[in-house]
Design a protein around this motif. Structure first.
Motif, short mmCIF file in Angstrom:
data_model
loop_
_atom_site.label_atom_id
_atom_site.label_comp_id
_atom_site.label_asym_id
_atom_site.label_seq_id
_atom_site.Cartn_x
_atom_site.Cartn_y
_atom_site.Cartn_z
N SER A 33 -13.50 -41.15 47.34
CA SER A 33 -14.80 -41.99 47.69
C SER A 33 -15.86 -41.80 46.93
O SER A 33 -16.73 -42.68 46.52
N ALA A 34 -16.01 -40.47 46.41
CA ALA A 34 -17.09 -40.06 45.31
C ALA A 34 -16.95 -40.97 44.22
O ALA A 34 -18.00 -41.40 43.55
N GLU A 35 -15.77 -41.13 43.50
CA GLU A 35 -15.60 -41.87 42.52
C GLU A 35 -15.92 -43.28 42.52
O GLU A 35 -16.58 -44.04 41.83
N ALA A 38 -19.57 -43.61 42.78
CA ALA A 38 -20.25 -43.67 41.60
C ALA A 38 -20.19 -44.85 40.90
O ALA A 38 -21.01 -45.43 40.06
N ARG A 39 -19.05 -45.62 40.89
CA ARG A 39 -18.83 -46.71 40.47
C ARG A 39 -19.74 -48.06 41.05
O ARG A 39 -20.38 -48.77 40.35
N LYS A 40 -20.05 -47.81 42.25
CA LYS A 40 -20.97 -48.63 42.96
C LYS A 40 -22.34 -48.30 42.32
O LYS A 40 -23.12 -49.57 42.04
N ALA A 41 -22.78 -47.29 42.15
CA ALA A 41 -24.04 -47.02 41.82
C ALA A 41 -24.10 -47.76 40.52
O ALA A 41 -25.39 -48.10 40.05
N SER A 42 -23.34 -47.64 39.57
CA SER A 42 -23.29 -48.37 38.15
C SER A 42 -23.31 -49.67 38.13
O SER A 42 -23.75 -50.39 37.25
N ALA A 43 -22.54 -50.33 39.15
CA ALA A 43 -22.31 -51.70 39.24
C ALA A 43 -23.09 -52.70 39.91
O ALA A 43 -23.14 -53.87 39.96
N VAL A 52 -22.71 -44.82 55.29
CA VAL A 52 -21.95 -43.57 55.43
C VAL A 52 -21.18 -43.52 54.10
O VAL A 52 -21.05 -44.35 53.28
N PRO A 53 -21.32 -42.10 53.46
CA PRO A 53 -20.58 -41.90 52.05
C PRO A 53 -19.50 -41.84 52.02
O PRO A 53 -18.66 -40.81 51.54
N VAL A 54 -18.62 -42.91 52.30
CA VAL A 54 -17.08 -43.13 52.37
C VAL A 54 -16.81 -44.38 51.67
O VAL A 54 -17.64 -45.22 51.70
N ALA A 55 -15.54 -44.58 51.23
CA ALA A 55 -15.09 -45.96 50.67
C ALA A 55 -13.90 -46.27 51.62
O ALA A 55 -12.90 -45.63 51.68
N ALA A 56 -14.06 -47.32 52.42
CA ALA A 56 -13.01 -47.90 53.52
C ALA A 56 -11.91 -48.35 52.65
O ALA A 56 -12.04 -49.12 51.66
N VAL A 57 -10.60 -48.11 53.05
CA VAL A 57 -9.45 -48.79 52.79
C VAL A 57 -8.59 -49.37 53.85
O VAL A 57 -7.78 -50.23 53.48
N ALA A 58 -9.00 -48.90 55.04
CA ALA A 58 -8.31 -49.65 56.32
C ALA A 58 -9.06 -49.32 57.49
O ALA A 58 -10.12 -48.30 57.57
N ALA A 59 -8.98 -50.47 58.51
CA ALA A 59 -9.70 -49.95 59.72
C ALA A 59 -8.68 -50.73 60.76
O ALA A 59 -8.12 -51.91 60.57
N GLY A 60 -8.69 -50.37 61.94
CA GLY A 60 -8.17 -51.02 63.06
C GLY A 60 -8.43 -50.39 64.35
O GLY A 60 -8.72 -48.98 64.65
N VAL A 65 -10.50 -45.92 58.09
CA VAL A 65 -9.63 -44.83 57.29
C VAL A 65 -10.54 -44.98 55.46
O VAL A 65 -10.63 -45.95 55.19
N ASP A 66 -10.65 -43.83 54.92
CA ASP A 66 -11.60 -43.99 53.89
C ASP A 66 -10.60 -43.59 52.69
O ASP A 66 -9.21 -43.35 52.89
N ALA A 67 -10.80 -43.79 51.54
CA ALA A 67 -9.99 -43.66 50.33
C ALA A 67 -9.33 -42.05 50.31
O ALA A 67 -8.38 -42.13 49.31
N ASP A 68 -9.78 -41.09 50.78
CA ASP A 68 -9.30 -39.81 50.72
C ASP A 68 -8.50 -39.65 51.93
O ASP A 68 -7.82 -38.25 52.17
N GLY A 69 -8.04 -40.47 52.84
CA GLY A 69 -7.30 -40.46 54.12
C GLY A 69 -8.02 -39.57 55.22
O GLY A 69 -7.33 -39.52 56.24
N ASN A 70 -9.27 -39.53 55.16
CA ASN A 70 -10.35 -39.31 56.43
C ASN A 70 -10.01 -40.54 57.49
O ASN A 70 -10.39 -41.67 56.85
#
Length: 354
Positions: A33-35, A38-43, A52-60, A65-70
């Motif tokens: 998520s941090a990676e 960081a790309r978001k801040a650049s682009a 929320v400081p996470v990047a989502a990959v799934a929801a239901g 669920v974030d990119a690190d499995g949380n």
């Protein structure tokens, strides 16, 4: 091969198959998520913030669920959008089926039945036992802007009243309607003219009964604007941005009655409160009011971008042909999602469970 393609086989499936649990396997944000952040801040521009400081990959259901499995409890519902749960099976299936048929024709070029079916459903579900029509758009702000257009066209008047603590969107006209400066308005003016603000009922702060608060509002409208100049009053039946503000009993019916007596269009902005967010299909029902026009979005299509203006047929028909619409308004994939979401509200007992 894109990054998405490369990761597709390893991403968790969303929808109700996700375990409904809070599970932390890394600190927040985790390294992946941090990676991405960081790309978001650049682009992405700094003005597009996130909560929320996470990047989502799934929801239901009720988790994301974030990119690190949380697995995190989803208390935001995508800002009041995924009311039937992310990736609801009916919604996901309807989206896939429609996408395989066609993704776009533009309703103003080649109409299609699903748009008509959504309009029919909204005409049936919204408060008021009178002839109604609906027009579909992309976002809540766009619906609000079109409601104002329709009211001005119908009445031949220009002035519009919004209320303290109200929120109606981020476009130029809806920023004028919105009461809160930060983060929505500061530095973005000048705003659309002929927008006025009045005090609404706020019983926790003002201690007034509904009748007393309505008398105060009406005095403001008559003295500062004049009924003959006023096209529309727009209000959220329950305000959701300047605090969750529930008006005193009797306030909204009194404002509706004054509007009726003076030929003013009463617009209920139910973008946030609509589709079960208050335990009724629409918050207007709680207060026993029948808006002339009602704006909806957010929960209408299970996460797909869709919005609507629904109202009295004679008001909705005021615009000339071609005066309402938009390239993507009522997109067929979003309409399919909306029909599936409405089916879920009606057949799965969601209002009763809320």
């Amino acid at each position: 091969m894109s990054t998405i393609d490369a990761q597709a086989d390893t991403l968790p499936l969303g929808g109700p198959s996700l375990p409904q649990e809070r599970r932390l396997v890394t600190e927040l944000p985790g390294p992946r998520s941090a990676e991405i952040l960081a790309r978001k801040a650049s682009a992405v521009p700094a003005g597009v913030g996130h909560t929320v400081p996470v990047a989502a990959v799934a929801a239901g259901g009720g988790v994301v669920v974030d990119a690190d499995g949380n697995s995190l409890i989803d208390l935001g519902s995508g800002i009041a959008v995924t009311t039937v749960g992310s990736a609801h099976p009916k919604v996901a299936a309807a989206i896939a089926a429609q996408a395989a048929q066609f993704t776009h024709t533009c309703f103003m070029i080649s109409p299609y039945e699903s748009y008509v079916e959504v309009a029919e459903a909204l005409n049936r579900l919204t408060p008021g036992d009178f002839a109604k029509k609906s027009a579909l758009f992309n976002s809540g702000a766009e619906a609000v802007e079109n409601a104002i257009k329709i009211a001005r066209k119908h009445t031949g008047r220009q002035a519009v009243v919004a209320f303290d603590h109200g929120y109606h969107g981020r476009t130029n006209l809806t920023m004028a309607l919105t009461a809160k400066a930060m983060p929505y308005k500061s530095g973005f003016g000048p705003f659309a003219p002929e927008v006025y603000r009045a005090q609404a009922s706020y019983p926790f702060r003002d201690g007034l009964s509904g009748a007393e608060a309505a008398a105060r509002t009406i005095l403001q409208l008559e003295k500062q604007i004049g009924a003959d100049n006023l096209a529309a009053v727009i209000i959220e039946p329950i305000q959701g941005e300047g605090g969750f503000i529930v008006p005193a009993d009797g306030y909204l019916p009194a404002i509706v009655e004054w509007c009726r007596a003076n030929g003013v269009v009463f617009i209920a902005d139910e973008v946030q409160t609509g589709f079960g967010r208050t335990g009724a299909m629409f918050a207007s029902e709680i207060f026993g009011i029948e808006p002339d026009l009602i704006t909806t979005a957010k929960g209408i299509a299970g996460g797909m971008p869709l919005a609507a203006v629904t109202g009295r047929a004679e008001i909705m028909d005021a615009s000339h042909s071609g005066g309402l619409g938009g390239t993507y308004g009522g997109n067929p994939v979003a309409c399919a999602a909306a029909l599936a979401a409405i089916d879920a509200y009606e057949t799965e007992g969601l209002l009763e469970r809320a």
